[in-house]
Design a protein around this motif. Structure first.
Motif, PDB file in Angstrom:
ATOM      1  N   HIS A 114      96.741  58.685 -46.726  1.00 31.95           N
ATOM      2  CA  HIS A 114      95.917  57.638 -47.339  1.00 31.95           C
ATOM      3  C   HIS A 114      94.468  58.137 -47.379  1.00 31.95           C
ATOM      4  CE1 HIS A 114      95.803  55.698 -42.990  1.00 31.95           C
ATOM      5  NE2 HIS A 114      95.591  56.981 -42.976  1.00 31.95           N
TER       6      HIS A 114
ATOM      7  N   SER B 122      92.097  56.546 -45.975  1.00 29.61           N
ATOM      8  CA  SER B 122      91.392  55.978 -44.817  1.00 29.61           C
ATOM      9  C   SER B 122      90.719  57.018 -43.908  1.00 29.61           C
ATOM     10  CB  SER B 122      92.344  55.086 -44.019  1.00 29.61           C
ATOM     11  OG  SER B 122      92.811  54.041 -44.836  1.00 29.61           O
TER      12      SER B 122
ATOM     13  N   GLN C  97      87.193  57.118 -44.569  1.00 33.15           N
ATOM     14  CA  GLN C  97      86.421  56.035 -43.910  1.00 33.15           C
ATOM     15  C   GLN C  97      85.763  56.572 -42.664  1.00 33.15           C
ATOM     16  OE1 GLN C  97      88.063  52.468 -42.331  1.00 33.15           O
ATOM     17  NE2 GLN C  97      89.477  52.146 -44.054  1.00 33.15           N
TER      18      GLN C  97
ATOM     19  N   ARG D 221     102.771  61.275 -49.719  1.00 34.21           N
ATOM     20  CA  ARG D 221     103.833  60.751 -48.852  1.00 34.21           C
ATOM     21  C   ARG D 221     105.185  61.168 -49.421  1.00 34.21           C
ATOM     22  NH1 ARG D 221     101.794  54.488 -47.896  1.00 34.21           N
ATOM     23  NH2 ARG D 221      99.617  55.115 -47.652  1.00 34.21           N
TER      24      ARG D 221
ATOM     25  N   GLN E  85      94.470  57.043 -54.349  1.00 32.10           N
ATOM     26  CA  GLN E  85      93.938  55.799 -53.808  1.00 32.10           C
ATOM     27  C   GLN E  85      92.426  55.806 -53.944  1.00 32.10           C
ATOM     28  OE1 GLN E  85      95.130  55.585 -49.657  1.00 32.10           O
ATOM     29  NE2 GLN E  85      96.955  54.398 -50.188  1.00 32.10           N
TER      30      GLN E  85
ATOM     31  N   GLU F  34      89.598  54.174 -51.436  1.00 28.89           N
ATOM     32  CA  GLU F  34      89.246  53.410 -50.251  1.00 28.89           C
ATOM     33  C   GLU F  34      87.884  52.789 -50.512  1.00 28.89           C
ATOM     34  OE1 GLU F  34      91.521  53.943 -47.967  1.00 28.89           O
ATOM     35  OE2 GLU F  34      90.737  52.956 -46.182  1.00 28.89           O
TER      36      GLU F  34
ATOM     37  N   PHE G 244      97.696  46.163 -40.447  1.00 28.64           N
ATOM     38  CA  PHE G 244      97.353  47.585 -40.398  1.00 28.64           C
ATOM     39  C   PHE G 244      96.711  47.831 -39.042  1.00 28.64           C
ATOM     40  CE2 PHE G 244      97.004  46.461 -44.937  1.00 28.64           C
ATOM     41  CZ  PHE G 244      97.903  47.375 -45.474  1.00 28.64           C
TER      42      PHE G 244
ATOM     43  N   PHE H 140      94.314  49.606 -38.293  1.00 30.37           N
ATOM     44  CA  PHE H 140      92.864  49.827 -38.377  1.00 30.37           C
ATOM     45  C   PHE H 140      92.087  48.646 -38.925  1.00 30.37           C
ATOM     46  CE2 PHE H 140      94.057  50.975 -42.693  1.00 30.37           C
ATOM     47  CZ  PHE H 140      95.273  51.628 -42.504  1.00 30.37           C
ATOM     48  N   THR H 141      92.787  47.536 -39.229  1.00 27.26           N
ATOM     49  CA  THR H 141      92.072  46.325 -39.654  1.00 27.26           C
ATOM     50  C   THR H 141      92.634  45.122 -38.905  1.00 27.26           C
ATOM     51  OG1 THR H 141      93.581  46.208 -41.536  1.00 27.26           O
ATOM     52  CG2 THR H 141      91.343  47.021 -41.971  1.00 27.26           C
TER      53      THR H 141
ATOM     54  N   GLY I  81      95.850  47.369 -49.815  1.00 27.49           N
ATOM     55  CA  GLY I  81      95.827  46.874 -48.449  1.00 27.49           C
ATOM     56  C   GLY I  81      94.377  46.705 -48.040  1.00 27.49           C
ATOM     57  N   SER I  82      94.126  45.736 -47.149  1.00 30.13           N
ATOM     58  CA  SER I  82      92.718  45.472 -46.816  1.00 30.13           C
ATOM     59  C   SER I  82      92.605  44.729 -45.495  1.00 30.13           C
ATOM     60  CB  SER I  82      92.078  44.632 -47.928  1.00 30.13           C
ATOM     61  OG  SER I  82      92.709  43.364 -47.971  1.00 30.13           O
ATOM     62  N   GLY I  83      91.387  44.499 -45.066  1.00 30.73           N
ATOM     63  CA  GLY I  83      91.159  43.721 -43.858  1.00 30.73           C
ATOM     64  C   GLY I  83      89.781  43.964 -43.297  1.00 30.73           C
TER      65      GLY I  83
ATOM     66  N   ALA J 219      87.401  46.642 -45.225  1.00 33.97           N
ATOM     67  CA  ALA J 219      87.870  47.882 -45.846  1.00 33.97           C
ATOM     68  C   ALA J 219      89.073  47.553 -46.709  1.00 33.97           C
ATOM     69  CB  ALA J 219      88.246  48.908 -44.780  1.00 33.97           C
ATOM     70  N   PHE J 220      89.254  48.348 -47.748  1.00 33.29           N
ATOM     71  CA  PHE J 220      90.449  48.178 -48.583  1.00 33.29           C
ATOM     72  C   PHE J 220      90.876  49.540 -49.101  1.00 33.29           C
ATOM     73  CE2 PHE J 220      86.683  47.489 -51.240  1.00 33.29           C
ATOM     74  CZ  PHE J 220      86.854  48.442 -52.223  1.00 33.29           C
ATOM     75  N   GLY J 221      92.152  49.649 -49.444  1.00 39.82           N
ATOM     76  CA  GLY J 221      92.668  50.875 -50.050  1.00 39.82           C
ATOM     77  C   GLY J 221      93.517  50.495 -51.255  1.00 39.82           C
TER      78      GLY J 221
HETATM   79  N1  PHE Z   1      95.322  52.886 -45.774  1.00 37.59           N
HETATM   80  C1  PHE Z   1      96.163  51.783 -46.129  1.00 37.59           C
HETATM   81  C2  PHE Z   1      97.384  52.322 -46.859  1.00 37.59           C
HETATM   82  O1  PHE Z   1      97.346  53.389 -47.405  1.00 37.59           O
HETATM   83  C3  PHE Z   1      95.447  50.811 -47.021  1.00 37.59           C
HETATM   84  C4  PHE Z   1      94.298  50.142 -46.350  1.00 37.59           C
HETATM   85  C5  PHE Z   1      93.032  50.642 -46.456  1.00 37.59           C
HETATM   86  C6  PHE Z   1      94.491  48.980 -45.574  1.00 37.59           C
HETATM   87  C7  PHE Z   1      91.983  50.021 -45.842  1.00 37.59           C
HETATM   88  C8  PHE Z   1      93.451  48.358 -44.968  1.00 37.59           C
HETATM   89  C9  PHE Z   1      92.175  48.888 -45.103  1.00 37.59           C
HETATM   90  O2  PHE Z   1      98.408  51.676 -46.912  1.00 37.59           O
END
Ligand code: PHE
Length: 342
Positions: free
Chosen positions: A170, A172, A175, A196, A209, A211, A250, A252-253, A283-285, A306-308
């Motif tokens: 990802h 992330s 980040q 992946r 992606q 981020e 997640f 990390f969030t 995905g986010s949080g 954060a979001f991806g």
């Molecule tokens: N890194 C997560 C993924 O690839 C997405 C994500 C990013 C979620 C940032 C929350 C915050 O699935």
């Protein structure tokens, strides 16, 4: 003598012929040169008449040679122009033109939209250590996400002391790099390729992606929601794009949300903003306090969201393309069908 050489010059058909005449007349042993030498044996009176006459003769022959050379060059050019011509009225041959790949195009659009909202751009390596890809993001060794993400591990030779490296799963890890380098407050996005081991209609082993994160002293989920909705409005350029925030998890969030967009797949065609299907796009949080601390940012003072976002998913939705795999087949017919190539 004068008439003889002027006639020979006039008849000379090319450069070597002219040169031969010049040598015969004016060369060291040429006829005119010999006559010049004869001046020494003349009386002063004779010499006074003959000297200027010989010089004039020399000049006249030289001038005739120069004129003849110019005339030959001119004729040669005329001859070339007469044969080497181009018909500029002929239609041009069609030339295949390259074009921007839809995924690259979407990347650029996404970057421009977030730039307008004040986000800087950060980049990181596609081959990451497991620290950046997992540990720093609170995904420890035993965490199921390590296997759920179908990670590609880099081969390590026996005795290799370096930490394990992976193809980043990802964006992330960027980040972590960005937060550590910038400190708080900060606001940036990280677009890029991720990997992946996954392959079906909506998954390819290499995908893209972006981020995004914002860190300050008064950031909440409300800011996250506004930024994402604003982004979708700008990106899809359609009214009534509908987002669904789904509680998720997640490492990390905390809290975390996955966001789906309303769409329909009627008859194999993908449409946006209608129908009863939901496609997950991101995905986010709120960034986990431990993750902030891992980047030397004080979680007592700062928070951030954060979001991806899956870039390829965005491209599918925007252009109504039902199969993600086609993006990476490099099939010109497909690219042309969707208007991505001439
Ligand atoms: N890194 C997560 C993924 O690839 C997405 C994500 C990013 C979620 C940032 C929350 C915050 O699935």
């Amino acid at each position: 003598v004068r008439a003889k050489y002027l006639a020979q010059v006039a008849e000379a058909a090319d450069e070597p012929a002219i040169e031969a005449v010049r040598i015969a007349a004016l060369g060291k042993k040429g006829e005119v040169a010999l006559m010049m030498r004869g001046l020494g044996k003349m009386t002063p009176e004779e010499r006074q008449a003959a000297g200027p006459a010989l010089n004039a003769l020399k000049d006249e022959i030289n001038a005739a040679i120069a004129a003849r050379k110019a005339a030959l060059a001119e004729a040669a050019l005329e001859a070339r122009l007469a044969t080497e011509w181009q018909d500029i009225t002929l239609p041009a041959r069609p030339r295949a033109e390259g074009s921007i790949h839809p995924v690259s195009q979407v990347m650029e659009e996404v970057t421009a939209i977030f730039a307008d909202m004040g986000f800087a751009v950060e980049e990181g390596p596609q081959i990451e250590t497991d620290w950046y890809n997992f540990d720093a993001l609170n995904i420890r060794e035993e965490h199921p996400a390590r296997t759920e993400m179908d990670t590609f591990y880099m081969h390590r030779a026996e005795g290799d002391e370096r930490p394990p490296h992976v193809l980043r799963t990802h964006t992330s890890p960027v980040q972590i790099r960005g937060m550590t380098a910038r400190g708080a407050p900060c606001r940036f996005i990280c677009p890029g390729r991720v990997y992946r081991a996954d392959y079906d209609q909506t998954h390819t082993p290499m995908f893209h992606q972006v981020e995004g994160l914002a860190i300050d002293t008064d950031i909440s989920m409300a800011n996250l929601k506004w930024v994402l909705e604003e982004f979708c409005r700008a990106f899809f350029e359609v009214e009534g794009v509908e987002l669904r925030f789904r509680a998720s998890h997640f490492p990390f969030t905390e809290p975390s949300a996955e966001v789906d967009i309303r769409c329909s797949w009627e008859g194999g065609a993908l449409k946006l903003g209608e129908g009863d299907d939901w496609m997950e796009i991101l995905g986010s949080g709120m960034i986990h306090p431990q993750v902030l601390a891992n980047c030397n940012i004080d979680p007592e003072v700062y928070q951030g969201f954060a979001f991806g976002i899956g870039i390829d998913r965005l491209a599918m939705l925007k252009y109504g393309i039902p199969d993600l795999r086609a993006f990476f087949d490099s099939d010109l017919r497909w690219l042309r069908h969707y208007g991505f190539a001439a």
